[in-house]
Write an enzyme that holds these catalytic residues in place. Sequence first.
Site, PDB file in Angstrom:
ATOM      1  N   ASP A  28       0.843  -1.204   0.000  1.00 56.77           N
ATOM      2  CA  ASP A  28       0.000   0.000   0.000  1.00 56.77           C
ATOM      3  C   ASP A  28       0.874   1.248   0.000  1.00 56.77           C
ATOM      4  OD1 ASP A  28      -2.140   1.758   0.350  1.00 56.77           O
ATOM      5  OD2 ASP A  28      -2.098   1.532   2.535  1.00 56.77           O
ATOM      6  N   LEU A  29       1.396   1.588  -1.181  1.00 60.21           N
ATOM      7  CA  LEU A  29       2.284   2.757  -1.265  1.00 60.21           C
ATOM      8  C   LEU A  29       1.551   4.004  -1.761  1.00 60.21           C
ATOM      9  CD1 LEU A  29       5.596   1.017  -2.415  1.00 60.21           C
ATOM     10  CD2 LEU A  29       4.799   1.558  -0.110  1.00 60.21           C
ATOM     11  N   PHE A  39       0.542   5.567  -4.520  1.00 56.99           N
ATOM     12  CA  PHE A  39       1.226   6.488  -5.425  1.00 56.99           C
ATOM     13  C   PHE A  39       0.285   7.600  -5.888  1.00 56.99           C
ATOM     14  CE2 PHE A  39       3.773   2.513  -6.530  1.00 56.99           C
ATOM     15  CZ  PHE A  39       4.785   2.831  -5.636  1.00 56.99           C
ATOM     16  N   ASN A  53       4.246   9.781 -15.681  1.00 58.07           N
ATOM     17  CA  ASN A  53       5.569   9.177 -15.895  1.00 58.07           C
ATOM     18  C   ASN A  53       6.153   8.642 -14.587  1.00 58.07           C
ATOM     19  OD1 ASN A  53       7.948   8.650 -17.600  1.00 58.07           O
ATOM     20  ND2 ASN A  53       8.906  10.180 -16.271  1.00 58.07           N
ATOM     21  N   ARG A  64      -5.434  -1.192  13.994  1.00 58.86           N
ATOM     22  CA  ARG A  64      -5.310  -0.977  15.435  1.00 58.86           C
ATOM     23  C   ARG A  64      -6.264  -1.772  16.315  1.00 58.86           C
ATOM     24  NH1 ARG A  64      -4.969   5.345  14.409  1.00 58.86           N
ATOM     25  NH2 ARG A  64      -6.211   4.568  12.643  1.00 58.86           N
TER      26      ARG A  64
HETATM   27  O1  LIG Z   1      -5.101   2.140   1.536  1.00 61.97           O
HETATM   28  C1  LIG Z   1      -5.415   1.867   2.692  1.00 61.97           C
HETATM   29  O2  LIG Z   1      -5.219   0.744   3.142  1.00 61.97           O
HETATM   30  C2  LIG Z   1      -6.160   2.861   3.461  1.00 61.97           C
HETATM   31  C3  LIG Z   1      -6.987   3.709   2.754  1.00 61.97           C
HETATM   32  C4  LIG Z   1      -7.909   4.527   3.428  1.00 61.97           C
HETATM   33  O3  LIG Z   1      -8.709   5.246   2.817  1.00 61.97           O
HETATM   34  N1  LIG Z   1      -7.914   4.484   4.781  1.00 61.97           N
HETATM   35  C5  LIG Z   1      -7.062   3.693   5.517  1.00 61.97           C
HETATM   36  O4  LIG Z   1      -7.156   3.686   6.751  1.00 61.97           O
HETATM   37  N2  LIG Z   1      -6.138   2.921   4.849  1.00 61.97           N
HETATM   38  C6  LIG Z   1      -5.158   2.113   5.615  1.00 61.97           C
HETATM   39  O5  LIG Z   1      -5.849   1.128   6.371  1.00 61.97           O
HETATM   40  C7  LIG Z   1      -5.232   0.965   7.639  1.00 61.97           C
HETATM   41  C8  LIG Z   1      -6.265   1.238   8.696  1.00 61.97           C
HETATM   42  O6  LIG Z   1      -5.717   0.998   9.957  1.00 61.97           O
HETATM   43  P1  LIG Z   1      -6.582   1.112  11.287  1.00 61.97           P
HETATM   44  O7  LIG Z   1      -7.261   2.449  11.271  1.00 61.97           O
HETATM   45  O8  LIG Z   1      -5.559   0.980  12.357  1.00 61.97           O
HETATM   46  O9  LIG Z   1      -7.575  -0.024  11.241  1.00 61.97           O
HETATM   47  C9  LIG Z   1      -4.017   1.880   7.676  1.00 61.97           C
HETATM   48  O10 LIG Z   1      -2.892   1.124   7.329  1.00 61.97           O
HETATM   49  C10 LIG Z   1      -4.298   2.905   6.588  1.00 61.97           C
HETATM   50  O11 LIG Z   1      -3.109   3.333   5.946  1.00 61.97           O
END
Ligand SMILES: O=C(O)c1cc(=O)[nH]c(=O)n1[C@@H]1O[C@H](COP(=O)(O)O)[C@@H](O)[C@H]1O
Length: 238
Positions: free
Chosen positions: A59-60, A62, A67, A215
């Site tokens: 899950d980076l 981007f 490009n 969490r």
């Molecule tokens: O792409 C994601 O995973 C992501 C998108 C989004 O809209 N909201 C979101 O919370 N996340 C990811 O989902 C995870 C949620 O974590 P908790 O809130 O601890 O359950 C985190 O790693 C966030 O980076």
Amino acid sequence: MTNERIIVPLDVPDLQRAITLLDRLPQVNFWKVGLELFTSSGPTILEVLKSRQKRIFLDLKFHDIPNTVAGACRGAASYGVDLLTVHASAGKDALKAATDAVQVGALQAGVQPPKLIAITLLTSISSLQLAKDLKVPLELPEYALTMALMAQESGFKGAVCSPQEVTHLRQVCGDDFLLVCPGVRPIWSHQADQKRSLTPAQAILAGANYLVIGRPITAAPEPELAWQKIVAELNTVK
Ligand SMILES: O=C(O)c1cc(=O)[nH]c(=O)n1[C@@H]1O[C@H](COP(=O)(O)O)[C@@H](O)[C@H]1O
């Protein structure tokens, strides 16, 4: 099969703490590596996960010009991960460039390409913030759907959305479009910074393919117990 639908994020500051979590939760099959761990520790964790036969959501998120997104996607695709994220708001050209780039990167590395999934709107953003801070004139559900459809038209295999948008996105995008939902909160857990939540059971009933739950599990005093409670909740709706 319930286990396969829960993705647990390794949102920890270093490799050692990530490995501690993996050791503590051997029953988790699908892990997410995000910005915190990848920035601090690089791709080593991906090798660790592969050596344990785990599935990987890289899950980076981007978000750049076409490009640059293409170059990053080529690199990320070479790791042989299952899922990879790009922000839909990077625009159609960037999304199309990403679609082509993962094929190239995977082919060059001799691995399967990741499924690209687009971030529609972060689950930490409320309707009010979308309107007042981001000045988006659309209603939130319409905005999320617009982003998902743009990604689908650009060749993406799915989208990340809050559980509150799943029913609508599922109806319009169809059954083959992957819907991955963070912002999932069992009733016994804290909302923290998540603004658009549902419970695990509600999210699955709404049509989510995968739930990203961090969490409530990883910050629990006993993560194994929290995991078991969530699996038990999901088994009631299977
Ligand atoms: O792409 C994601 O995973 C992501 C998108 C989004 O809209 N909201 C979101 O919370 N996340 C990811 O989902 C995870 C949620 O974590 P908790 O809130 O601890 O359950 C985190 O790693 C966030 O980076």
